[in-house]
Motif scaffolding. Structure first.
Motif, short mmCIF file in Angstrom:
data_model
loop_
_atom_site.label_atom_id
_atom_site.label_comp_id
_atom_site.label_asym_id
_atom_site.label_seq_id
_atom_site.Cartn_x
_atom_site.Cartn_y
_atom_site.Cartn_z
N VAL A 139 7.42 -7.12 -0.04
CA VAL A 139 8.53 -7.45 -0.94
C VAL A 139 9.87 -7.26 -0.24
O VAL A 139 10.71 -8.15 -0.25
CB VAL A 139 8.44 -6.60 -2.22
N GLN A 198 0.07 -0.19 -2.88
CA GLN A 198 1.24 -0.72 -3.61
C GLN A 198 2.53 -0.43 -2.86
O GLN A 198 3.41 -1.29 -2.77
CB GLN A 198 1.30 -0.09 -5.01
N LEU A 199 2.62 0.79 -2.29
CA LEU A 199 3.84 1.14 -1.54
C LEU A 199 3.98 0.25 -0.31
O LEU A 199 5.08 -0.20 0.03
CB LEU A 199 3.80 2.61 -1.11
N ILE A 204 -8.20 -5.07 -5.26
CA ILE A 204 -7.46 -5.49 -6.44
C ILE A 204 -5.97 -5.55 -6.13
O ILE A 204 -5.28 -6.51 -6.47
CB ILE A 204 -7.74 -4.53 -7.62
N VAL A 205 -5.46 -4.52 -5.43
CA VAL A 205 -4.04 -4.50 -5.09
C VAL A 205 -3.68 -5.71 -4.23
O VAL A 205 -2.64 -6.34 -4.43
CB VAL A 205 -3.67 -3.19 -4.35
N VAL A 223 2.86 -2.77 0.04
CA VAL A 223 3.29 -4.10 -0.42
C VAL A 223 4.79 -4.09 -0.69
O VAL A 223 5.53 -4.99 -0.26
CB VAL A 223 2.51 -4.53 -1.68
N LEU A 224 5.26 -3.04 -1.41
CA LEU A 224 6.69 -2.97 -1.72
C LEU A 224 7.53 -2.98 -0.46
O LEU A 224 8.54 -3.67 -0.37
CB LEU A 224 6.99 -1.69 -2.52
N PHE A 269 -4.96 3.15 -3.92
CA PHE A 269 -4.30 1.96 -4.48
C PHE A 269 -2.78 2.13 -4.51
O PHE A 269 -2.04 1.18 -4.33
CB PHE A 269 -4.85 1.61 -5.86
N TRP A 270 -2.32 3.38 -4.67
CA TRP A 270 -0.87 3.59 -4.67
C TRP A 270 -0.29 3.38 -3.27
O TRP A 270 0.77 2.78 -3.12
CB TRP A 270 -0.53 4.99 -5.20
N PRO A 327 -3.53 8.53 -3.85
CA PRO A 327 -4.57 7.57 -4.21
C PRO A 327 -4.42 6.29 -3.39
O PRO A 327 -3.30 5.81 -3.19
CB PRO A 327 -4.29 7.27 -5.69
#
Lengths: 324, 288
Positions: free
Chosen positions: A162, A154-155, A270-271, A157-158, A150-151, A148
């Protein structure tokens, strides 16, 4: 000549798009009616004053028969009057237009990147169909297609924000600096890297898969054999003879997947906290701002219909057989 | 030449296992992935004793022996939440795929069988549905009618049939002119009987591919809705877990990593399965 053909085609496609536009508005109206409760309540928010409720009722003609209501809704929608946002009290259309450029910037860049990379990857793997490299590319694109959007975001971003701290995790520009000119462009580009990569990845896998299949098909045709016999170079055969035929498939895929790309843009925004249409959808859902939600939906659907129209015309221009 | 099936097989390698391992690699990997996910989701109570809803003061713990996938902001065990969350995702995926496949099959069969104006009308509607941004339609409808398992299944199912309809229509157009259809029609069978008894059995193998891809796409759509906050909070799915993970993205990597892996594994498995089945003998040999 080309312009004349294009405008004639565009006109014909536009006529075909009319029922579709009508269907989108009718569907939206139907959805509002479908919702449990009083449509006036839905359009006026969760705790309206009796005066505001009466005003909405009069504005949309909700005391009239359903058909009159629908015609009023249709007339408003077609003139760009999508109602008033319950939260910001601004006209929905103005709110959408304010957010639209950010989405165009991100989605447009992602589509350009995905098209270029997707076509190159698709053509390269068709050229070596059946090889290990081809298998690897096919597996990778199936994997990309199965995650997906958005996942993936997220990965990224991580990993890149981060852990490595290479790219900013959210926003469109640095919050505490007010750059101008060239520095501003650099700053926005820097913020765009991760969201554009995320969004492009999805479209890229689709484009690569379909381009590969279309190229394998095209390379098998007689005209490629003829070109080879005449001594055309490998690259000329690949791009001038085979790809010109295969790119109709590529363009069709881009058109058909555009709706999914726009939906992908919603979650990617959104992410990454990107201030575009996607955030607008999200906020509208949370604030139960239904005029904004239905307005944003109609607006996006019209864009999707428009993009499909353009992709249809492009296909017809490239392939005379489609111009019926 | 003796085939694998006729050779005597030892107990540890029964014929079905040999046959399975000889199918395309994508089918084998795909089935294994799906099998692992389904087993994990069904056997959740045996894998962990933790309650996915039980709050505790151990909030945002990193993965460790006591909590292999860590805990969330309310101290709930993430492993239990991923395992039980799969139930919501899989149930919604299965039922909405079932709905869309039945719809798609019916529409595709009718369009391909009757042709003419019926076909033309149905295909224009199908195209319109394909152009519409289906996920955004789903967002609007679910926001208006309210979230919940049933609503999600209905909305995703009713929006996902066009792909199946087109595949089935193409297939029916091919077999429409075969002799056995003409024979059935000449022997006085009604169109309904011809469709159900003679056409349907010949498109079922195509449905297998379609269904597997549909389940994958439905699970993806559900995660999209849940991520936007339109999931059913009483039955947290993987998408909902990812939405919660988003809030703690920079503090708790485990809250996005593990539900996402489960989600991607399932979708990849189903896509591989669909790919593998379409290339294997199950389809090619279906009309012997």
């Amino acid at each position: 000549m080309v312009i004349a053909v294009a405008s004639r085609l565009l006109l014909r496609r536009a006529l075909l798009a009319v029922p579709l536009v009508f269907a989108v508005v009718a569907l939206t109206f139907f959805f509002i009616r479908l919702a449990p409760g009083d449509p006036a309540q839905i359009l006026a928010g969760d705790a309206p004053t009796p005066e505001f409720l009466a005003q909405v009722r009069a504005e949309y003609g909700l005391d009239q028969p359903v058909w009159t209501q629908f015609l009023a809704f249709l007339a408003k929608a077609l003139t760009g009057d999508f109602g008033t946002s319950l939260y910001s009290k601004q006209p929905v259309f103005a709110v959408i237009l304010e957010r639209f450029p950010a989405t165009v910037l991100m989605t447009g860049t992602a589509m350009i990147v995905a098209s270029i990379v997707g076509i190159l990857v698709g053509v390269a793997s068709a050229k070596r169909a059946g090889s290990h490299a081809d298998t690897l590319i096919s597996s990778a694109s199936l994997l990309g297609y199965s995650m997906p959007g958005f996942w993936v975001g997220q990965l990224l971003v991580l990993l890149f924000s981060v852990s490595l701290d290479w790219f900013p995790a959210t926003g469109m520009e640095a919050a505490r600096a007010s750059y101008t000119g060239w520095r501003h462009i650099q700053d926005v580009a820097w913020h765009m890297v991760l969201p554009v990569t995320t969004l492009a990845l999805f479209l890229l896998t689709m484009i690569a898969r379909f381009t590969r299949a279309a190229m394998i098909d095209a390379l098998d045709q007689d005209y490629v054999l003829v070109a080879e016999a005449k001594g055309a170079s490998r690259n000329r055969i690949l791009w001038h003879h085979a790809f010109r035929n295969a790119c109709v498939t590529t363009i069709t895929v881009i058109g058909l997947e555009f709706g999914a790309v726009l939906a992908g843009a919603v979650v990617v925004e959104i992410v990454f906290g990107w201030p575009g249409l996607g955030r607008l959808f999200y906020d509208a859902i949370y604030r139960r701002d239904f005029p904004l939600l239905t307005g944003a939906f109609m607006f996006s659907s019209l864009i999707v219909i428009g993009v499909n129209m353009v992709s249809d015309v492009a296909c017809a221009l490239l392939d005379p057989r489609i111009r019926r | 030449m003796k085939t694998a099936a006729t050779l005597p097989t030892p107990w540890f390698a029964p014929a079905w296992l040999v046959r399975f391992l000889r199918s395309p690699i994508s089918t084998v990997v795909g089935s294994l992935l799906v099998l692992v996910v389904v087993a994990g989701v069904i056997l959740a109570p045996l894998i962990t004793h933790a309650d996915p809803m039980a709050l505790s003061s151990d909030t945002l713990l990193e993965p460790a022996w006591a909590h292999p996938m860590g805990t969330d902001d309310l101290g709930r065990d993430e492993l239990a939440r991923v395992l039980y969350g799969g139930r919501a995702s899989l149930v919604i995926g299965l039922f909405s795929a079932l709905l869309s496949v039945i719809l798609g099959m019916t529409i595709g069969m009718v369009a391909g069988f009757f042709g003419g104006a019926i076909d033309e009308t149905l295909m224009r509607i199908t195209e319109a549905f394909q152009i519409l941004p289906k996920l955004l339609v789903a967002v609007v409808v679910v926001s208006l009618i309210g979230s919940g398992l049933t609503n999600e299944v209905l909305v995703i199912g009713l929006l996902s049939w066009p792909a199946t309809a087109r595949v089935i229509r193409g297939r029916v157009q091919v077999i429409r002119h075969e002799e056995f259809i003409a024979a059935a029609e000449m022997s006085g069978a009604s169109w309904l009987r011809v469709l159900v008894r003679h056409v349907a059995p010949n498109v079922v193998s195509f449905l297998l591919v379609s269904a597997s891809l549909q389940v994958a796409s439905a699970i993806m759509s559900e995660s999209f809705l849940s991520f936007l906050g339109l999931g059913d909070p009483a039955h947290p799915s993987w998408g909902l877990l990812l939405q919660q993970g988003q809030l703690f993205l920079s503090d708790a990597w485990w809250l996005t990593t593990f539900p996402g892996i489960a989600l991607a594994m399932t979708i990849l498995g189903l896509n591989l399965l669909g790919d593998g089945v379409s290339g294997s003998r199950i389809v090619a040999g279906s009309r012997r």
